[in-house]
Design a protein around this motif. Structure first.
Motif, PDB file in Angstrom:
ATOM      1  N   VAL A  92       0.837  -1.194   0.000  1.00 23.38           N
ATOM      2  CA  VAL A  92       0.000   0.000   0.000  1.00 23.38           C
ATOM      3  C   VAL A  92       0.874   1.248   0.000  1.00 23.38           C
ATOM      4  CG1 VAL A  92      -1.924  -1.121   1.153  1.00 23.38           C
ATOM      5  CG2 VAL A  92      -0.165   0.008   2.515  1.00 23.38           C
ATOM      6  N   ALA A  93       0.309   2.333  -0.514  1.00 19.80           N
ATOM      7  CA  ALA A  93       1.013   3.608  -0.564  1.00 19.80           C
ATOM      8  C   ALA A  93       1.072   4.239   0.821  1.00 19.80           C
ATOM      9  CB  ALA A  93       0.309   4.554  -1.543  1.00 19.80           C
ATOM     10  N   ALA A  94       1.924   5.231   0.966  1.00 20.81           N
ATOM     11  CA  ALA A  94       2.019   5.964   2.227  1.00 20.81           C
ATOM     12  C   ALA A  94       0.775   6.819   2.425  1.00 20.81           C
ATOM     13  CB  ALA A  94       3.260   6.846   2.231  1.00 20.81           C
ATOM     14  N   PRO A  95       0.368   7.014   3.670  1.00 19.71           N
ATOM     15  CA  PRO A  95      -0.748   7.922   3.929  1.00 19.71           C
ATOM     16  C   PRO A  95      -0.284   9.372   3.884  1.00 19.71           C
ATOM     17  CG  PRO A  95       0.083   7.068   5.995  1.00 19.71           C
ATOM     18  CD  PRO A  95       0.864   6.380   4.897  1.00 19.71           C
ATOM     19  N   ILE A  96      -1.215  10.278   3.685  1.00 16.54           N
ATOM     20  CA  ILE A  96      -0.905  11.706   3.806  1.00 16.54           C
ATOM     21  C   ILE A  96      -0.768  12.034   5.293  1.00 16.54           C
ATOM     22  CG2 ILE A  96      -1.769  14.041   3.406  1.00 16.54           C
ATOM     23  CD1 ILE A  96      -3.211  12.967   0.939  1.00 16.54           C
ATOM     24  N   LEU A 116       8.792  -0.830  -6.210  1.00 12.43           N
ATOM     25  CA  LEU A 116       8.210  -1.814  -7.119  1.00 12.43           C
ATOM     26  C   LEU A 116       7.320  -1.215  -8.202  1.00 12.43           C
ATOM     27  CD1 LEU A 116       7.264  -4.821  -4.806  1.00 12.43           C
ATOM     28  CD2 LEU A 116       9.236  -4.597  -6.316  1.00 12.43           C
ATOM     29  N   THR A 117       6.787  -0.016  -7.970  1.00 10.31           N
ATOM     30  CA  THR A 117       5.815   0.531  -8.927  1.00 10.31           C
ATOM     31  C   THR A 117       6.255   1.839  -9.585  1.00 10.31           C
ATOM     32  OG1 THR A 117       4.633   1.844  -7.262  1.00 10.31           O
ATOM     33  CG2 THR A 117       3.948  -0.459  -7.538  1.00 10.31           C
ATOM     34  N   GLY A 118       7.002   2.678  -8.886  1.00 10.85           N
ATOM     35  CA  GLY A 118       7.307   4.017  -9.377  1.00 10.85           C
ATOM     36  C   GLY A 118       6.122   4.958  -9.275  1.00 10.85           C
ATOM     37  N   PHE A 119       5.037   4.514  -8.671  1.00 15.45           N
ATOM     38  CA  PHE A 119       3.799   5.297  -8.577  1.00 15.45           C
ATOM     39  C   PHE A 119       3.882   6.201  -7.344  1.00 15.45           C
ATOM     40  CE2 PHE A 119      -0.892   5.734  -7.951  1.00 15.45           C
ATOM     41  CZ  PHE A 119      -1.211   6.192  -9.229  1.00 15.45           C
ATOM     42  N   GLU A 120       3.648   7.500  -7.520  1.00 17.43           N
ATOM     43  CA  GLU A 120       3.931   8.461  -6.468  1.00 17.43           C
ATOM     44  C   GLU A 120       2.694   9.113  -5.858  1.00 17.43           C
ATOM     45  OE1 GLU A 120       6.823  11.219  -7.950  1.00 17.43           O
ATOM     46  OE2 GLU A 120       8.292   9.648  -8.387  1.00 17.43           O
ATOM     47  N   GLU A 121       1.519   8.581  -6.127  1.00 15.63           N
ATOM     48  CA  GLU A 121       0.297   9.166  -5.583  1.00 15.63           C
ATOM     49  C   GLU A 121      -0.102   8.491  -4.275  1.00 15.63           C
ATOM     50  OE1 GLU A 121      -2.907   9.414  -8.395  1.00 15.63           O
ATOM     51  OE2 GLU A 121      -1.529   9.711 -10.088  1.00 15.63           O
ATOM     52  N   PRO A 122      -0.746   9.237  -3.366  1.00 15.28           N
ATOM     53  CA  PRO A 122      -1.306   8.607  -2.161  1.00 15.28           C
ATOM     54  C   PRO A 122      -2.586   7.849  -2.515  1.00 15.28           C
ATOM     55  CG  PRO A 122      -1.857  10.931  -2.208  1.00 15.28           C
ATOM     56  CD  PRO A 122      -0.970  10.689  -3.395  1.00 15.28           C
ATOM     57  N   ASP A 123      -3.221   7.267  -1.503  1.00 11.61           N
ATOM     58  CA  ASP A 123      -4.481   6.520  -1.708  1.00 11.61           C
ATOM     59  C   ASP A 123      -4.320   5.504  -2.841  1.00 11.61           C
ATOM     60  OD1 ASP A 123      -5.633   8.048   0.266  1.00 11.61           O
ATOM     61  OD2 ASP A 123      -6.488   9.503  -1.129  1.00 11.61           O
ATOM     62  N   ALA A 124      -3.316   4.656  -2.703  1.00 10.45           N
ATOM     63  CA  ALA A 124      -3.032   3.677  -3.753  1.00 10.45           C
ATOM     64  C   ALA A 124      -2.575   2.361  -3.120  1.00 10.45           C
ATOM     65  CB  ALA A 124      -1.959   4.209  -4.705  1.00 10.45           C
ATOM     66  N   LEU A 212      -7.360  -1.421   8.681  1.00 14.16           N
ATOM     67  CA  LEU A 212      -7.932  -1.081   7.390  1.00 14.16           C
ATOM     68  C   LEU A 212      -7.554   0.336   6.979  1.00 14.16           C
ATOM     69  CD1 LEU A 212      -9.507  -2.242   5.082  1.00 14.16           C
ATOM     70  CD2 LEU A 212     -11.517  -1.107   5.951  1.00 14.16           C
ATOM     71  N   ARG A 213      -7.375   1.215   7.974  1.00 15.53           N
ATOM     72  CA  ARG A 213      -6.902   2.558   7.632  1.00 15.53           C
ATOM     73  C   ARG A 213      -5.531   2.465   6.971  1.00 15.53           C
ATOM     74  NH1 ARG A 213      -6.893   4.723  12.419  1.00 15.53           N
ATOM     75  NH2 ARG A 213      -9.105   5.208  12.371  1.00 15.53           N
ATOM     76  N   TYR A 214      -4.744   1.498   7.416  1.00 22.86           N
ATOM     77  CA  TYR A 214      -3.439   1.253   6.790  1.00 22.86           C
ATOM     78  C   TYR A 214      -3.602   0.621   5.412  1.00 22.86           C
ATOM     79  CZ  TYR A 214       0.964  -1.201   5.882  1.00 22.86           C
ATOM     80  OH  TYR A 214       2.105  -1.688   5.297  1.00 22.86           O
ATOM     81  N   LEU A 215      -4.490  -0.358   5.330  1.00 29.69           N
ATOM     82  CA  LEU A 215      -4.660  -1.077   4.070  1.00 29.69           C
ATOM     83  C   LEU A 215      -5.437  -0.289   3.036  1.00 29.69           C
ATOM     84  CD1 LEU A 215      -5.424  -4.635   5.441  1.00 29.69           C
ATOM     85  CD2 LEU A 215      -3.370  -3.902   4.239  1.00 29.69           C
ATOM     86  N   SER A 216      -6.358   0.553   3.478  1.00 27.49           N
ATOM     87  CA  SER A 216      -7.156   1.332   2.540  1.00 27.49           C
ATOM     88  C   SER A 216      -7.736   2.547   3.238  1.00 27.49           C
ATOM     89  CB  SER A 216      -8.291   0.480   1.970  1.00 27.49           C
ATOM     90  OG  SER A 216      -9.116   1.293   1.154  1.00 27.49           O
ATOM     91  N   PRO A 217      -7.270   3.725   2.894  1.00 31.99           N
ATOM     92  CA  PRO A 217      -7.800   4.930   3.533  1.00 31.99           C
ATOM     93  C   PRO A 217      -9.252   5.212   3.166  1.00 31.99           C
ATOM     94  CG  PRO A 217      -6.310   5.489   1.730  1.00 31.99           C
ATOM     95  CD  PRO A 217      -6.213   4.012   1.923  1.00 31.99           C
ATOM     96  N   SER A 218      -9.778   4.474   2.208  1.00 31.24           N
ATOM     97  CA  SER A 218     -11.166   4.715   1.794  1.00 31.24           C
ATOM     98  C   SER A 218     -12.114   3.650   2.340  1.00 31.24           C
ATOM     99  CB  SER A 218     -11.251   4.739   0.263  1.00 31.24           C
ATOM    100  OG  SER A 218     -10.757   3.527  -0.276  1.00 31.24           O
ATOM    101  N   ALA A 219     -11.776   3.137   3.529  1.00 33.46           N
ATOM    102  CA  ALA A 219     -12.627   2.112   4.145  1.00 33.46           C
ATOM    103  C   ALA A 219     -14.058   2.612   4.280  1.00 33.46           C
ATOM    104  CB  ALA A 219     -12.074   1.751   5.513  1.00 33.46           C
ATOM    105  N   ARG A 220     -15.014   1.749   3.961  1.00 40.61           N
ATOM    106  CA  ARG A 220     -16.414   2.196   3.946  1.00 40.61           C
ATOM    107  C   ARG A 220     -17.160   1.849   5.231  1.00 40.61           C
ATOM    108  NH1 ARG A 220     -18.836   2.283  -2.090  1.00 40.61           N
ATOM    109  NH2 ARG A 220     -17.125   3.458  -2.991  1.00 40.61           N
ATOM    110  N   SER A 221     -16.760   0.771   5.910  1.00 35.84           N
ATOM    111  CA  SER A 221     -17.484   0.398   7.113  1.00 35.84           C
ATOM    112  C   SER A 221     -16.611  -0.473   7.992  1.00 35.84           C
ATOM    113  CB  SER A 221     -18.766  -0.366   6.757  1.00 35.84           C
ATOM    114  OG  SER A 221     -18.429  -1.622   6.188  1.00 35.84           O
ATOM    115  N   ASN A 222     -16.937  -0.519   9.280  1.00 34.01           N
ATOM    116  CA  ASN A 222     -16.205  -1.367  10.201  1.00 34.01           C
ATOM    117  C   ASN A 222     -16.390  -2.842   9.864  1.00 34.01           C
ATOM    118  OD1 ASN A 222     -15.130   0.734  11.653  1.00 34.01           O
ATOM    119  ND2 ASN A 222     -16.771   0.764  13.184  1.00 34.01           N
TER     120      ASN A 222
END
Length: 512
Positions: A92-96, A116-124, A212-222
């Motif tokens: 997972v990407a770094a959080p803001i 591994l990716t070169g991808f520089e955006e958060p929420d990824a 889940l906040r670590y795995l996905s900042p866009s978690a929808r529910s507990n």
């Protein structure tokens, strides 16, 4: 290296020859031509610099400055080839991170994810599935995608179509589907490689919500969170970081070039900062001057909070307050380095505020320098040392040098009092690439390590008085070779004549 040779080296920095087009390595006319060719791409259509929008930073084949897309592909394939069949890799990407309220720090991508990716955006996030196809794996990259409302405030994000074509993903999906996809795949694969937050502590409990906040900042529910976490609490889950650390420990030729560029930027900043320094200057002004010079040369940020320790402050190994005034006759210990195109530099130099070493300063500085140069010479694969062995030798070398200066040392005084830190650490994307590095492993060609012996003399009666309150550390970045080491940080003056020449303006350099 003579003063004249160093002057020529500093006036013709080598990093410009190994890097793509850079603002400080081209004339104004060439710069204007490059800038003009990118005008149709303002604002950028991508969430990070890419060749179509930033031709002054990247070449056509590069995914990030200095590193081609093929190298990222090779990294992923090497990792997946090393894993057993039926394996799944999750990153997972770094959080803001926020300084205060909604004011965020400048974003920096998570190191292993970027490697591994070169991808520089958060929420990824990225999932790699080992397969039997010709590529050997399947790559799914999750990101925020295009969002005109958010982009109006935060800037462009890369479209899913471009994620596939530019970052070579087999599939690009919205980040909000990542938890569900991870849950579905976790039940299929026998080996899941993923790094989760550290074990629960009173201060930061490892709850389902925090995971889940670590795995996905866009978690929808507990409930969604708990089901994903439950799918990962299985014996098949294994740590990923140690595997990537093995890959990162050996630097490719491209990585070596970027690291040399980072070291050259920092080295030239050191030379000019020595000239800038005068008694009465504040430590904070020295730090600011160094950072300004690095930024002017293309550095994205400093690699760490710099140490600018004048006089007795140098006895504090990690002195970062940098809030006192430099006095005439003091030594100044500066431990600083920039981060450039994803790679850190780390250099320490100690120099006289007055421009010339006193007799005692000269003697102690020469003792540390002699030991440091001897240790650098042993940074080869042929010598077959470990970092632990090199550290023990550094203690022996320093003990011999100090005894020649009149120290009467008792057992353990070097290690416990005068030289309390370790000699070396690996460096690369991270300043300290040592979390999964074996200090007992033999050095191999392609590794980059620091060599940084130091002596810090407290005002105690058992030590010669003329050395009291002196702190001297000399640190270089060294590329381990088969038979010969390469000092990446060679641009930073180190010999006595060169240090004094830089301080006195004899190298032909202006401070700004």
């Amino acid at each position: 290296m003579s003063v004249r040779q160093l002057r020529l080296a500093l006036q013709k920095p080598t990093w410009r020859a190994t890097a793509p087009l850079r603002t400080c390595g081209r004339g104004l006319r060439a710069l204007a031509t490059v800038a003009g060719s990118a005008q149709n791409h303002k604002p950028s259509n991508y969430g990070q610099p890419l060749f179509p929008s930033h031709p002054h930073l990247l070449r056509p084949h590069e995914l990030t400055p200095g590193i081609p897309a093929d190298e990222y592909e090779c990294r992923r394939r090497t990792l997946m080839d090393s894993l057993p069949s039926d394996s799944l890799v999750v990153l997972v990407a770094a959080p803001i991170k926020y300084m205060s309220g909604s004011a965020s720090y400048k974003f920096r991508q998570a190191s292993d994810f970027w490697y591994l990716t070169g991808f520089e955006e958060p929420d990824a996030a990225v999932i790699l599935e080992k397969t039997s196809n010709s590529r050997g794996y399947r790559m799914t990259l999750f990101s925020g995608g295009k969002d005109s409302a958010k982009e109006k405030w935060e800037g462009a994000r890369t479209s899913f179509k471009d994620v596939v074509s530019i970052f070579r993903a087999d599939d690009a999906l919205p980040i909000h589907v990542f938890p569900a996809r991870l849950k579905s795949l976790a039940g299929i694969y026998s080996n899941i490689y993923i790094d989760l937050p550290n074990a629960s502590t009173k201060r930061s409990p490892r709850t389902a919500k925090s995971l889940l906040r670590y795995l996905s900042p866009s978690a929808r529910s507990n409930s969604e969170c708990e089901s994903v976490v439950d799918s990962l609490w299985i014996p098949r889950r294994q740590p990923l970081a140690p595997l990537i650390a093995k890959l990162r420990s050996i630097k490719s030729k491209r990585e070596q070039q970027v690291m040399r560029a980072a070291a050259d930027i920092s080295g030239h900043a050191f030379a000019k900062t020595m000239r800038f320094t005068q008694p009465g200057t504040s430590e904070s002004a020295i730090a600011a001057h160094f950072e300004y010079l690095c930024s002017l040369s293309g550095s994205q940020r400093l690699a760490y909070v710099p140490v600018v320790a004048s006089g007795p402050n140098a006895l504090i190994i990690h002195y970062t307050s940098n809030n006192q005034v430099i006095q005439d006759g003091e030594l100044i210990l500066v431990d600083a380095g920039c981060e450039y195109n994803g790679y850190a530099s780390d250099i320490t130099r100690t120099y006289p505020a007055s421009g010339s070493f006193t007799s005692a300063q000269h003697d102690l500085y020469t003792a540390v320098l002699t030991a440091q140069k001897a240790l650098i010479g042993q940074c080869t694969e042929t010598a077959s040392f470990t970092l632990h062995e090199l550290h023990r030798r550094s203690c022996e070398f320093l003990r011999v040098e100090l005894n020649q200066l009149g120290f009467r040392l008792h057992a353990g005084e070097v290690e416990r009092v005068l030289y309390p830190h370790f000699l070396s650490h690996p460096i690369g994307i991270d300043l300290h690439e040592s979390s999964n590095f074996d200090r007992g492993g033999r050095l191999k060609a392609g590794m980059v390590i620091t060599i940084e012996p130091g002596i810090y003399v407290p005002p105690l009666p058992q030590f010669p008085k003329n050395f009291h309150n002196m702190g001297i550390r000399i640190e270089d970045e060294v590329l381990v070779g088969k038979e010969h080491p390469i000092i990446l940080s060679v641009a930073a003056p180190k010999e006595v004549a060169d240090v004094e020449g830089a301080c006195q303006g004899l190298l032909g350099l202006q401070p700004l």
